[in-house]
Scaffold this motif. Structure first.
Motif, short mmCIF file in Angstrom:
data_model
loop_
_atom_site.label_atom_id
_atom_site.label_comp_id
_atom_site.label_asym_id
_atom_site.label_seq_id
_atom_site.Cartn_x
_atom_site.Cartn_y
_atom_site.Cartn_z
N SER A 73 0.82 -1.21 0.00
CA SER A 73 0.00 0.00 0.00
C SER A 73 0.85 1.26 0.00
CB SER A 73 -0.92 0.00 1.22
OG SER A 73 -1.75 -1.13 1.23
N LEU A 74 2.02 1.21 0.61
CA LEU A 74 2.91 2.37 0.62
C LEU A 74 3.30 2.76 -0.81
CD1 LEU A 74 5.24 1.61 3.66
CD2 LEU A 74 3.71 3.57 3.42
N PHE A 75 3.67 1.78 -1.60
CA PHE A 75 4.06 2.07 -2.98
C PHE A 75 2.87 2.56 -3.80
CE2 PHE A 75 7.35 -0.92 -1.59
CZ PHE A 75 8.50 -0.25 -2.01
N ILE A 76 1.69 1.96 -3.58
CA ILE A 76 0.50 2.37 -4.32
C ILE A 76 0.10 3.80 -3.95
CG2 ILE A 76 -1.94 1.90 -4.72
CD1 ILE A 76 -1.37 -1.05 -4.24
N ALA A 77 0.08 4.11 -2.65
CA ALA A 77 -0.29 5.45 -2.21
C ALA A 77 0.74 6.48 -2.69
CB ALA A 77 -0.40 5.48 -0.68
N PHE A 78 2.00 6.12 -2.67
CA PHE A 78 3.05 7.03 -3.16
C PHE A 78 2.84 7.34 -4.64
CE2 PHE A 78 7.18 7.69 -5.19
CZ PHE A 78 7.70 8.73 -4.43
N TYR A 79 2.52 6.31 -5.42
CA TYR A 79 2.29 6.52 -6.85
C TYR A 79 1.03 7.36 -7.09
CZ TYR A 79 1.15 5.53 -11.71
OH TYR A 79 0.82 5.66 -13.04
N LEU A 80 -0.04 7.07 -6.39
CA LEU A 80 -1.28 7.82 -6.58
C LEU A 80 -1.13 9.29 -6.22
CD1 LEU A 80 -3.97 5.34 -5.17
CD2 LEU A 80 -3.51 5.88 -7.56
N SER A 81 -0.29 9.58 -5.21
CA SER A 81 -0.12 10.97 -4.80
C SER A 81 0.57 11.81 -5.86
CB SER A 81 0.69 11.03 -3.49
OG SER A 81 2.01 10.54 -3.69
N HIS A 82 1.27 11.17 -6.80
CA HIS A 82 1.96 11.89 -7.87
C HIS A 82 1.17 11.87 -9.18
CE1 HIS A 82 5.29 11.39 -5.01
NE2 HIS A 82 5.89 12.38 -5.65
N CYS A 83 -0.01 11.22 -9.19
CA CYS A 83 -0.82 11.18 -10.41
C CYS A 83 -1.68 12.44 -10.51
CB CYS A 83 -1.74 9.95 -10.39
SG CYS A 83 -0.87 8.37 -10.47
N THR A 84 -2.20 12.66 -11.70
CA THR A 84 -3.15 13.75 -11.88
C THR A 84 -4.47 13.38 -11.20
OG1 THR A 84 -3.94 12.82 -13.98
CG2 THR A 84 -2.09 14.37 -14.08
N ASP A 85 -5.31 14.38 -10.99
CA ASP A 85 -6.57 14.14 -10.28
C ASP A 85 -7.45 13.13 -11.01
OD1 ASP A 85 -5.81 15.91 -8.35
OD2 ASP A 85 -6.89 17.61 -9.21
N VAL A 87 -6.54 10.70 -13.19
CA VAL A 87 -5.95 9.36 -13.13
C VAL A 87 -6.10 8.79 -11.72
CG1 VAL A 87 -3.81 8.03 -13.34
CG2 VAL A 87 -4.34 9.82 -15.01
N ARG A 88 -5.89 9.64 -10.70
CA ARG A 88 -6.02 9.19 -9.32
C ARG A 88 -7.45 8.75 -9.02
NH1 ARG A 88 -5.18 13.66 -6.83
NH2 ARG A 88 -2.92 13.53 -7.03
N GLN A 89 -8.43 9.47 -9.55
CA GLN A 89 -9.82 9.11 -9.31
C GLN A 89 -10.17 7.77 -9.95
OE1 GLN A 89 -12.63 11.95 -10.85
NE2 GLN A 89 -14.37 11.05 -9.75
N ILE A 90 -9.71 7.56 -11.17
CA ILE A 90 -9.99 6.30 -11.86
C ILE A 90 -9.32 5.13 -11.14
CG2 ILE A 90 -9.63 5.01 -14.01
CD1 ILE A 90 -9.83 7.68 -15.50
N LEU A 91 -8.05 5.30 -10.77
CA LEU A 91 -7.34 4.22 -10.08
C LEU A 91 -7.92 3.97 -8.69
CD1 LEU A 91 -3.63 5.03 -11.05
CD2 LEU A 91 -5.13 3.27 -12.00
N SER A 92 -8.38 5.02 -8.02
CA SER A 92 -8.98 4.84 -6.69
C SER A 92 -10.26 4.03 -6.77
CB SER A 92 -9.26 6.21 -6.06
OG SER A 92 -8.07 6.94 -5.85
N ILE A 93 -11.04 4.25 -7.83
CA ILE A 93 -12.26 3.46 -8.01
C ILE A 93 -11.92 1.99 -8.22
CG2 ILE A 93 -14.24 3.08 -9.52
CD1 ILE A 93 -14.30 6.10 -10.01
#
Length: 272
Positions: A73-85, A87-93
């Motif tokens: 989860s650390l790696f996933i959260a780190f990657y999501l924090s650097h994505c655009t809004d 892309v982050r929304q799609i990946l979060s879903i």
């Protein structure tokens, strides 16, 4: 004023009745049986090595699966924090989808994918990996830990992600400009700030994994010696020692409450 207060109590009455009937009343019955003769019940429980090993087995399995989930989860959260809004929304879903399914559906999905006749098992068999050995893995504690990680990871990601998003990444650049290496910057600047969220997510996942039994029941029946399955077998197999079952239930509740208390305490201190 009195009429308004009466209306508020009247509105909350159905919720209070539901809480009383479906939570407090069952808890009273659970606590009544073992606490009627607590010393005798406790001695009878600790004299059974199978019951004691089920408690330790649950703790080992839940902590191990939670720790592995935390690292991923650390790696996933780190990657999501650097994505655009967007892309982050799609990946979060997509990441949150495992939270929609029940434990039984997750177990059946893993059986269809990793079981003895699973798609991935058959595919790996084509490249020389023994299907019998790999297909049996999902029905072991390791396979159960993998299934737990499937729905523990989203919980940790959504706890860690806001911390990564609120972190000022300029601190890393400033520390490197003063001669610190990238590893030192992450260790002494980033890590202390995300540590409370890491401990909180670890405690939440341990609490969830301790009480989960649907996935374990579908994957192994009652073959694995963990606390939820032991409770299930003691009740479903015509067991009559309800005080010991109640004592095990109290221990399970206490363990979950301890992890939840630690998570809430750290979260409150961090927020202050």
């Amino acid at each position: 004023m009195k009429q308004t207060t009466w209306k508020k109590w009247l509105i909350t009455l159905p919720a209070c009745l539901g809480y009383l009937l479906f939570f407090m009343l069952p808890m009273v019955f659970i606590f009544y049986e073992p606490l009627h003769a607590p010393v005798e019940t406790f001695n009878r429980m600790i004299s059974d090595s199978y019951l004691l090993s089920s408690i330790s087995g649950s703790l080992i399995l839940s902590i191990s699966a939670s720790f592995v989930s935390l690292i991923i989860s650390l790696f996933i959260a780190f990657y999501l924090s650097h994505c655009t809004d967007r892309v982050r929304q799609i990946l979060s879903i997509m990441i949150s989808l495992p939270l929609v399914f029940s434990g039984l559906i997750v177990a059946y999905g893993f059986i269809l994918a990793f079981g003895r006749a699973g798609f991935i098992t058959k595919t790996l068999g084509l490249v020389g990996i023994p299907e019998a050995s790999f297909g049996n893995l999902i029905f072991t504690p390791v396979g159960l830990g993998m299934a737990y990680c499937y729905y523990l990871i989203p919980r940790a990601v959504f706890i860690l992600l806001p911390v990564f998003q609120s972190f000022d990444w300029q601190q890393i650049k400033v520390s490197q400009s003063f001669g610190a290496s990238k590893l030192q910057s992450y260790r002494f600047i980033l890590f202390p700030q995300i540590l409370p969220a890491m401990v909180t997510s670890l405690c939440v996942m341990c609490s969830v994994a301790l009480g989960a039994y649907g996935t374990a029941l579908a994957l192994s029946g009652t073959q694995l010696n963990i606390l939820p399955l032991t409770l299930y077998s003691k009740i479903s197999d015509g067991g009559t020692d309800f005080p010991v079952v109640g004592m095990l239930s109290i221990i399970l509740i206490a363990l979950c409450l301890i992890f939840t208390f630690i998570a809430e305490t750290i979260q409150n201190r961090y927020s202050k």
